[in-house]
Design a protein around this motif. Sequence first.
Motif, PDB file in Angstrom:
ATOM      1  N   ILE A   1      58.239  16.938  16.685  1.00 16.44           N
ATOM      2  CA  ILE A   1      59.456  16.125  16.798  1.00 16.44           C
ATOM      3  C   ILE A   1      59.218  14.708  16.263  1.00 16.44           C
ATOM      4  CG2 ILE A   1      59.106  15.138  19.116  1.00 16.44           C
ATOM      5  CD1 ILE A   1      62.043  15.845  19.701  1.00 16.44           C
ATOM      6  N   ASP A   2      57.929  14.311  16.210  1.00 19.74           N
ATOM      7  CA  ASP A   2      57.621  12.963  15.713  1.00 19.74           C
ATOM      8  C   ASP A   2      57.972  12.791  14.240  1.00 19.74           C
ATOM      9  OD1 ASP A   2      55.606  14.495  14.632  1.00 19.74           O
ATOM     10  OD2 ASP A   2      53.957  13.227  15.318  1.00 19.74           O
ATOM     11  N   HIS A   3      58.100  13.885  13.503  1.00 21.07           N
ATOM     12  CA  HIS A   3      58.550  13.797  12.101  1.00 21.07           C
ATOM     13  C   HIS A   3      59.954  13.199  12.037  1.00 21.07           C
ATOM     14  CE1 HIS A   3      55.419  16.113   9.896  1.00 21.07           C
ATOM     15  NE2 HIS A   3      55.214  16.655  11.089  1.00 21.07           N
ATOM     16  N   PHE A   4      60.824  13.669  12.924  1.00 20.79           N
ATOM     17  CA  PHE A   4      62.209  13.183  12.940  1.00 20.79           C
ATOM     18  C   PHE A   4      62.283  11.748  13.453  1.00 20.79           C
ATOM     19  CE2 PHE A   4      62.390  17.814  13.449  1.00 20.79           C
ATOM     20  CZ  PHE A   4      63.195  18.151  12.372  1.00 20.79           C
ATOM     21  N   ILE A   5      61.428  11.435  14.438  1.00 14.85           N
ATOM     22  CA  ILE A   5      61.393  10.065  14.963  1.00 14.85           C
ATOM     23  C   ILE A   5      60.921   9.102  13.885  1.00 14.85           C
ATOM     24  CG2 ILE A   5      60.297   8.537  16.666  1.00 14.85           C
ATOM     25  CD1 ILE A   5      60.086  10.997  18.519  1.00 14.85           C
ATOM     26  N   ALA A   6      59.915   9.509  13.103  1.00 14.44           N
ATOM     27  CA  ALA A   6      59.344   8.643  12.064  1.00 14.44           C
ATOM     28  C   ALA A   6      60.336   8.336  10.955  1.00 14.44           C
ATOM     29  CB  ALA A   6      58.091   9.286  11.482  1.00 14.44           C
ATOM     30  N   VAL A   7      61.156   9.326  10.577  1.00 14.30           N
ATOM     31  CA  VAL A   7      62.110   9.097   9.470  1.00 14.30           C
ATOM     32  C   VAL A   7      63.460   8.611   9.967  1.00 14.30           C
ATOM     33  CG1 VAL A   7      60.986  10.776   7.972  1.00 14.30           C
ATOM     34  CG2 VAL A   7      62.855  11.531   9.450  1.00 14.30           C
ATOM     35  N   GLY A   8      63.706   8.720  11.271  1.00 15.96           N
ATOM     36  CA  GLY A   8      64.959   8.228  11.841  1.00 15.96           C
ATOM     37  C   GLY A   8      66.176   9.051  11.471  1.00 15.96           C
ATOM     38  N   THR A   9      65.961  10.325  11.180  1.00 12.36           N
ATOM     39  CA  THR A   9      67.071  11.210  10.832  1.00 12.36           C
ATOM     40  C   THR A   9      66.712  12.642  11.222  1.00 12.36           C
ATOM     41  OG1 THR A   9      68.432  12.080   9.027  1.00 12.36           O
ATOM     42  CG2 THR A   9      66.165  11.491   8.486  1.00 12.36           C
ATOM     43  N   MET A  10      67.745  13.470  11.385  1.00 10.79           N
ATOM     44  CA  MET A  10      67.525  14.879  11.705  1.00 10.79           C
ATOM     45  C   MET A  10      67.503  15.749  10.457  1.00 10.79           C
ATOM     46  SD  MET A  10      66.996  15.045  14.894  1.00 10.79           S
ATOM     47  CE  MET A  10      67.122  16.795  15.208  1.00 10.79           C
ATOM     48  N   ASN A  11      67.486  15.106   9.300  1.00 11.42           N
ATOM     49  CA  ASN A  11      67.434  15.849   8.037  1.00 11.42           C
ATOM     50  C   ASN A  11      66.077  16.524   7.894  1.00 11.42           C
ATOM     51  OD1 ASN A  11      66.854  16.289   5.091  1.00 11.42           O
ATOM     52  ND2 ASN A  11      68.950  15.510   4.908  1.00 11.42           N
ATOM     53  N   LEU A  12      66.078  17.851   7.863  1.00  6.91           N
ATOM     54  CA  LEU A  12      64.836  18.622   7.844  1.00  6.91           C
ATOM     55  C   LEU A  12      64.037  18.411   6.570  1.00  6.91           C
ATOM     56  CD1 LEU A  12      63.410  20.563   9.761  1.00  6.91           C
ATOM     57  CD2 LEU A  12      64.552  22.461   8.609  1.00  6.91           C
ATOM     58  N   GLN A  13      64.722  18.306   5.464  1.00  4.36           N
ATOM     59  CA  GLN A  13      64.051  18.116   4.175  1.00  4.36           C
ATOM     60  C   GLN A  13      63.284  16.791   4.152  1.00  4.36           C
ATOM     61  OE1 GLN A  13      64.246  20.493   1.567  1.00  4.36           O
ATOM     62  NE2 GLN A  13      62.543  19.291   0.762  1.00  4.36           N
ATOM     63  N   VAL A  14      63.923  15.734   4.660  1.00  2.00           N
ATOM     64  CA  VAL A  14      63.281  14.400   4.704  1.00  2.00           C
ATOM     65  C   VAL A  14      62.121  14.406   5.699  1.00  2.00           C
ATOM     66  CG1 VAL A  14      63.640  11.958   5.241  1.00  2.00           C
ATOM     67  CG2 VAL A  14      65.421  13.240   4.040  1.00  2.00           C
ATOM     68  N   ALA A  15      62.336  15.013   6.865  1.00  4.45           N
ATOM     69  CA  ALA A  15      61.326  15.011   7.926  1.00  4.45           C
ATOM     70  C   ALA A  15      60.056  15.761   7.536  1.00  4.45           C
ATOM     71  CB  ALA A  15      61.911  15.616   9.199  1.00  4.45           C
ATOM     72  N   THR A  16      60.187  16.777   6.691  1.00  9.37           N
ATOM     73  CA  THR A  16      59.024  17.588   6.318  1.00  9.37           C
ATOM     74  C   THR A  16      58.339  17.112   5.038  1.00  9.37           C
ATOM     75  OG1 THR A  16      60.510  19.165   5.212  1.00  9.37           O
ATOM     76  CG2 THR A  16      59.839  19.674   7.477  1.00  9.37           C
ATOM     77  N   THR A  17      58.810  16.015   4.483  1.00  9.92           N
ATOM     78  CA  THR A  17      58.178  15.490   3.256  1.00  9.92           C
ATOM     79  C   THR A  17      57.637  14.076   3.472  1.00  9.92           C
ATOM     80  OG1 THR A  17      60.385  14.812   2.476  1.00  9.92           O
ATOM     81  CG2 THR A  17      59.509  16.921   1.666  1.00  9.92           C
ATOM     82  N   LEU A  18      57.228  13.780   4.700  1.00  5.23           N
ATOM     83  CA  LEU A  18      56.638  12.470   4.991  1.00  5.23           C
ATOM     84  C   LEU A  18      55.347  12.282   4.185  1.00  5.23           C
ATOM     85  CD1 LEU A  18      56.938  12.053   8.864  1.00  5.23           C
ATOM     86  CD2 LEU A  18      57.799  10.464   7.155  1.00  5.23           C
ATOM     87  N   PRO A  19      55.101  11.081   3.658  1.00 11.82           N
ATOM     88  CA  PRO A  19      53.857  10.846   2.920  1.00 11.82           C
ATOM     89  C   PRO A  19      52.637  10.652   3.832  1.00 11.82           C
ATOM     90  CG  PRO A  19      55.188   8.846   2.966  1.00 11.82           C
ATOM     91  CD  PRO A  19      56.018   9.934   3.601  1.00 11.82           C
ATOM     92  N   HIS A  20      52.884  10.513   5.120  1.00  8.74           N
ATOM     93  CA  HIS A  20      51.795  10.311   6.091  1.00  8.74           C
ATOM     94  C   HIS A  20      52.095  11.120   7.342  1.00  8.74           C
ATOM     95  CE1 HIS A  20      54.455   7.798   8.565  1.00  8.74           C
ATOM     96  NE2 HIS A  20      54.904   7.315   7.420  1.00  8.74           N
TER      97      HIS A  20
END
Length: 217
Positions: A93-112
């Motif tokens: 769930i921290d992926h969504f917290i880090a990007v500030g959105t529930m967009n799955l595509q954005v959350a799963t492409t974090l650079p870190h």
Amino acid sequence: MWKLWSLDYLKTKLDIKSTINLFLIPAIALTGDKVIDYIFPYKSLILKCFIDSATHFIIASLSWNYVGNLSIYKRTHLFAVFMCGLLASLIDIDHFIAVGTMNLQVATTLPHRPFLHCTTVFSAIAVLLALLSIKMHSIPYLKLSLIITTAIWTHHWRDGYRRGIWICPIGSTPPYWYFLYLVGLVALPLSLHFVLRFTSELINKAKNQGLQPVYFI
């Protein structure tokens, strides 16, 4: 004589169940990883993430089922099994917290890697809880520390064969062999089961000797 035979039979039966449980862990991991590799990128990202989370959940649940099988309270044990799996699956769930959105595509492409993937912090919390459990003669605190350890380490270890273990603030270990990853999934519950058994005996021994627990609050 019959009673002794029954106890031996029950112990053998439990040992067989525990062994099956233990080797189901790498089997589930292998199956989940292969299914994800097969369906992605041909199928939806939602399905990939669901299977990934479900695999984390089942691995952690089976791991705690092996670690905590000393419990005589079946309902409590099953609840702990479920909570361990839930905690392991909710880490992402921290992926969504880090990007500030529930967009799955954005959350799963974090650079870190986001903050809940830092192994150091949770390991330190688990160790402190374990030490506190010994000081306070509290087996529930001990089990809580090991549930956290099981959930975090099964998740991070599974992620680690691709990206390494994140030991913040030092950095990450190199990714490791897939075979080592599967062996580690077996070694982890074996080790934690020994820790639970050994430390529980220390706590019970201290109680029997009449040693007073140390309260910090």
